[in-house]
Design a protein around this motif. Structure first.
Motif, PDB file in Angstrom:
ATOM      1  N   LEU A  96       0.820  -1.216   0.000  1.00 32.26           N
ATOM      2  CA  LEU A  96       0.000   0.000   0.000  1.00 32.26           C
ATOM      3  C   LEU A  96       0.855   1.268   0.000  1.00 32.26           C
ATOM      4  N   GLU A  97       1.962   1.237   0.748  1.00 33.18           N
ATOM      5  CA  GLU A  97       2.831   2.421   0.813  1.00 33.18           C
ATOM      6  C   GLU A  97       3.321   2.787  -0.589  1.00 33.18           C
ATOM      7  N   GLU A  98       3.843   1.789  -1.298  1.00 40.91           N
ATOM      8  CA  GLU A  98       4.380   2.060  -2.637  1.00 40.91           C
ATOM      9  C   GLU A  98       3.262   2.473  -3.606  1.00 40.91           C
ATOM     10  N   GLN A  99       2.110   1.834  -3.426  1.00 42.47           N
ATOM     11  CA  GLN A  99       0.974   2.178  -4.279  1.00 42.47           C
ATOM     12  C   GLN A  99       0.581   3.651  -4.100  1.00 42.47           C
ATOM     13  N   ALA A 100       0.459   4.079  -2.828  1.00 39.01           N
ATOM     14  CA  ALA A 100       0.041   5.458  -2.556  1.00 39.01           C
ATOM     15  C   ALA A 100       1.087   6.448  -3.074  1.00 39.01           C
ATOM     16  N   ILE A 101       2.365   6.171  -2.817  1.00 36.75           N
ATOM     17  CA  ILE A 101       3.422   7.084  -3.266  1.00 36.75           C
ATOM     18  C   ILE A 101       3.442   7.153  -4.793  1.00 36.75           C
ATOM     19  N   SER A 102       3.195   6.003  -5.439  1.00 39.75           N
ATOM     20  CA  SER A 102       3.223   6.018  -6.910  1.00 39.75           C
ATOM     21  C   SER A 102       2.033   6.786  -7.484  1.00 39.75           C
ATOM     22  N   LEU A 103       0.973   6.960  -6.670  1.00 43.30           N
ATOM     23  CA  LEU A 103      -0.193   7.705  -7.167  1.00 43.30           C
ATOM     24  C   LEU A 103      -0.122   9.199  -6.861  1.00 43.30           C
ATOM     25  N   VAL A 104       0.337   9.560  -5.636  1.00 45.11           N
ATOM     26  CA  VAL A 104       0.284  10.980  -5.242  1.00 45.11           C
ATOM     27  C   VAL A 104       1.605  11.545  -4.715  1.00 45.11           C
ATOM     28  N   GLY A 105       2.627  10.725  -4.634  1.00 45.95           N
ATOM     29  CA  GLY A 105       3.920  11.239  -4.183  1.00 45.95           C
ATOM     30  C   GLY A 105       4.086  11.154  -2.672  1.00 45.95           C
ATOM     31  N   ALA A 106       5.324  11.428  -2.219  1.00 42.91           N
ATOM     32  CA  ALA A 106       5.698  11.170  -0.823  1.00 42.91           C
ATOM     33  C   ALA A 106       5.051  12.143   0.173  1.00 42.91           C
ATOM     34  N   ASP A 107       4.939  13.440  -0.161  1.00 38.57           N
ATOM     35  CA  ASP A 107       4.450  14.403   0.843  1.00 38.57           C
ATOM     36  C   ASP A 107       3.012  14.110   1.258  1.00 38.57           C
ATOM     37  N   ILE A 108       2.151  13.933   0.281  1.00 40.75           N
ATOM     38  CA  ILE A 108       0.739  13.659   0.603  1.00 40.75           C
ATOM     39  C   ILE A 108       0.646  12.330   1.333  1.00 40.75           C
ATOM     40  N   TYR A 109       1.405  11.359   0.870  1.00 44.98           N
ATOM     41  CA  TYR A 109       1.394  10.049   1.542  1.00 44.98           C
ATOM     42  C   TYR A 109       1.800  10.200   3.007  1.00 44.98           C
ATOM     43  N   GLU A 110       2.946  10.849   3.264  1.00 45.34           N
ATOM     44  CA  GLU A 110       3.479  10.940   4.633  1.00 45.34           C
ATOM     45  C   GLU A 110       2.526  11.679   5.571  1.00 45.34           C
ATOM     46  N   LYS A 111       1.924  12.776   5.069  1.00 46.44           N
ATOM     47  CA  LYS A 111       1.132  13.611   5.979  1.00 46.44           C
ATOM     48  C   LYS A 111      -0.347  13.230   6.033  1.00 46.44           C
ATOM     49  N   LEU A 112      -0.878  12.708   4.945  1.00 44.71           N
ATOM     50  CA  LEU A 112      -2.334  12.535   4.908  1.00 44.71           C
ATOM     51  C   LEU A 112      -2.805  11.091   4.782  1.00 44.71           C
ATOM     52  N   ILE A 113      -1.914  10.173   4.427  1.00 40.81           N
ATOM     53  CA  ILE A 113      -2.373   8.803   4.202  1.00 40.81           C
ATOM     54  C   ILE A 113      -1.755   7.817   5.199  1.00 40.81           C
ATOM     55  N   LYS A 114      -0.449   7.965   5.403  1.00 41.28           N
ATOM     56  CA  LYS A 114       0.307   6.924   6.117  1.00 41.28           C
ATOM     57  C   LYS A 114      -0.257   6.600   7.516  1.00 41.28           C
ATOM     58  N   GLY A 115      -0.267   7.584   8.387  1.00 44.71           N
ATOM     59  CA  GLY A 115      -0.672   7.345   9.783  1.00 44.71           C
ATOM     60  C   GLY A 115      -2.130   6.924   9.879  1.00 44.71           C
ATOM     61  N   TYR A 116      -2.973   7.581   9.109  1.00 47.41           N
ATOM     62  CA  TYR A 116      -4.418   7.303   9.152  1.00 47.41           C
ATOM     63  C   TYR A 116      -4.703   5.861   8.730  1.00 47.41           C
ATOM     64  N   THR A 117      -4.104   5.455   7.610  1.00 47.78           N
ATOM     65  CA  THR A 117      -4.355   4.109   7.079  1.00 47.78           C
ATOM     66  C   THR A 117      -3.804   3.057   8.032  1.00 47.78           C
ATOM     67  N   GLN A 118      -2.642   3.336   8.586  1.00 48.71           N
ATOM     68  CA  GLN A 118      -2.030   2.417   9.548  1.00 48.71           C
ATOM     69  C   GLN A 118      -2.950   2.214  10.756  1.00 48.71           C
ATOM     70  N   LYS A 119      -3.546   3.309  11.238  1.00 48.63           N
ATOM     71  CA  LYS A 119      -4.458   3.198  12.385  1.00 48.63           C
ATOM     72  C   LYS A 119      -5.714   2.438  11.989  1.00 48.63           C
ATOM     73  N   GLN A 120      -6.214   2.721  10.791  1.00 50.54           N
ATOM     74  CA  GLN A 120      -7.449   2.067  10.354  1.00 50.54           C
ATOM     75  C   GLN A 120      -7.300   0.557  10.248  1.00 50.54           C
ATOM     76  N   TRP A 121      -6.162   0.120   9.752  1.00 50.98           N
ATOM     77  CA  TRP A 121      -5.985  -1.319   9.505  1.00 50.98           C
ATOM     78  C   TRP A 121      -5.144  -2.012  10.565  1.00 50.98           C
ATOM     79  N   GLY A 122      -4.566  -1.225  11.497  1.00 53.80           N
ATOM     80  CA  GLY A 122      -3.786  -1.831  12.576  1.00 53.80           C
ATOM     81  C   GLY A 122      -2.481  -2.442  12.110  1.00 53.80           C
ATOM     82  N   ARG A 123      -1.990  -2.015  10.949  1.00 54.76           N
ATOM     83  CA  ARG A 123      -0.720  -2.543  10.420  1.00 54.76           C
ATOM     84  C   ARG A 123      -0.012  -1.457   9.631  1.00 54.76           C
TER      85      ARG A 123
END
Ligand code: FAD
Length: 303
Positions: A63-90
């Protein structure tokens, strides 16, 4: 649904809070301006493209690589990474890429979360709406259909079962997995806590995924139009589901999808029972989708 409720003009525009920095959702020009200071769609598109290219990911393995390949590292790091990790517990690098198929990016100043033509909340709330739907219909509350199946089945020509499909079959093939949510609700002695119905906490450290401030679904006013001096907020914590908990989100990975297919084959043999809804079909539905699905099914079975 307009027969049962009048809908207000609520528009879902969630805000993301990343360590105190606030961003507009879904990703749009307001988000990109705050993130990079860009002011035109061309600059925003170039920035996203530059970040995607810098990552150099051609075949995302998680998922990390997928998100970065779609929107780049900044949006991934600030808006996707922590939230998705909390949602899925991984962590995102241990989640399958298919969870995120697309990440819509809007090059317009548009904070409206949905693309639907109409959007709204029933005035006075869902409970009132459901009461009107059930007007004149006998309802028995706190009755477990499965515990009283033989007796209840005798009352009906047709049964619509909206409980978990695996429970119906006594979990004979094993339980389907879900994610669950724990809500912590507080009444605060202030008129306005966060100024918006939904604020998502997108960093990994904040333990909750989002805070809902319920009054903003009805613009902070009661049905008489009075402003309210207090406010109700709910913190949502994503959690692992264990048997006995309220199941919320199906985990549609390969393992659970294969198990569901087996239960579905058993369900298809139950002539008198229709399995419907998010638990009966083991599928995440928004409310409009589940209503459409129910109407569809009703039309089919009335033929
Ligand atoms: C945290 C969360 C947030 C959501 N936010 C939104 C949103 O913002 N917008 C949106 O459109 N949708 C949202 N949804 C989705 C929405 O809740 C569902 O689309 C909707 O509730 C699905 O309806 P349903 O009839 O399939 O299931 P449910 O509403 O779950 O109804 C199933 C019913 O079956 C009953 N039941 C189960 N087993 C038995 C049994 N053995 N005997 C008797 N009764 C039984 C249950 O008690 C329940 O009342 C959200 C869902 C969750 C979990």
């Amino acid at each position: 649904m307009n027969r049962f409720a009048e809908f207000n003009r609520f528009t879902n525009s969630p805000v993301a809070n990343f360590k105190g920095e606030l961003y507009s959702l879904p990703f749009n020009m307001y988000t990109f301006n705050k993130m990079w200071g860009v002011t035109t769609p061309e600059e925003a598109a170039a920035k996203i493209e530059e970040q995607r290219r810098a990552a150099g990911i051609t075949e995302p393995r998680n998922l990390e690589e997928q998100a970065i390949s779609l929107v780049g590292a900044d949006i991934y790091e600030k808006l996707i990474k922590g939230y998705t990790q909390k949602q899925w517990g991984r962590p995102c690098d241990q989640l399958p890429a298919f969870i995120i198929k697309r990440l819509p990016v809007r090059l317009t100043f548009d904070n409206n979360y949905f693309n639907a033509l109409y959007q709204g909340i029933p005035i006075g709330g869902y409970t009132k709406m459901v009461e009107r739907m059930l007007d004149g219909i006998e309802v028995r509350l706190n009755v477990d259909y499965l515990a009283n199946k033989a007796e209840l089945d005798k009352l009906a020509e047709r049964v619509v079962y909206t409980g978990p499909i695996d429970a119906y079959f006594g979990y004979c093939l094993g339980p389907l997995e879900y994610r669950s949510v724990r809500f912590e609700t507080e009444v605060l002695d202030m008129p306005n806590f966060q100024g918006n119905a939904a604020v998502n906490y997108t960093d990994a450290e904040t333990p909750w995924t989002r805070i809902i401030e319920h009054k903003w679904f009805e613009f902070g006013r009661d049905t008489q139009g009075n402003e309210l001096p207090k406010t109700v907020i709910s913190r949502e914590y994503s959690s692992v589901w264990k048997p006995g908990d309220e199941p919320y989100y199906p985990v549609n990975d390969a393992k659970n999808s294969a198990l569901y297919a087996k239960y579905k084959a058993l369900a298809d043999r139950e002539a008198k029972v229709s399995f419907g809804g998010r638990l009966g079909e083991y599928k995440y539905y928004d409310m409009d989708q589940v209503i459409a699905r129910a109407l569809d099914e009703a039309k089919k079975s009335n033929k």
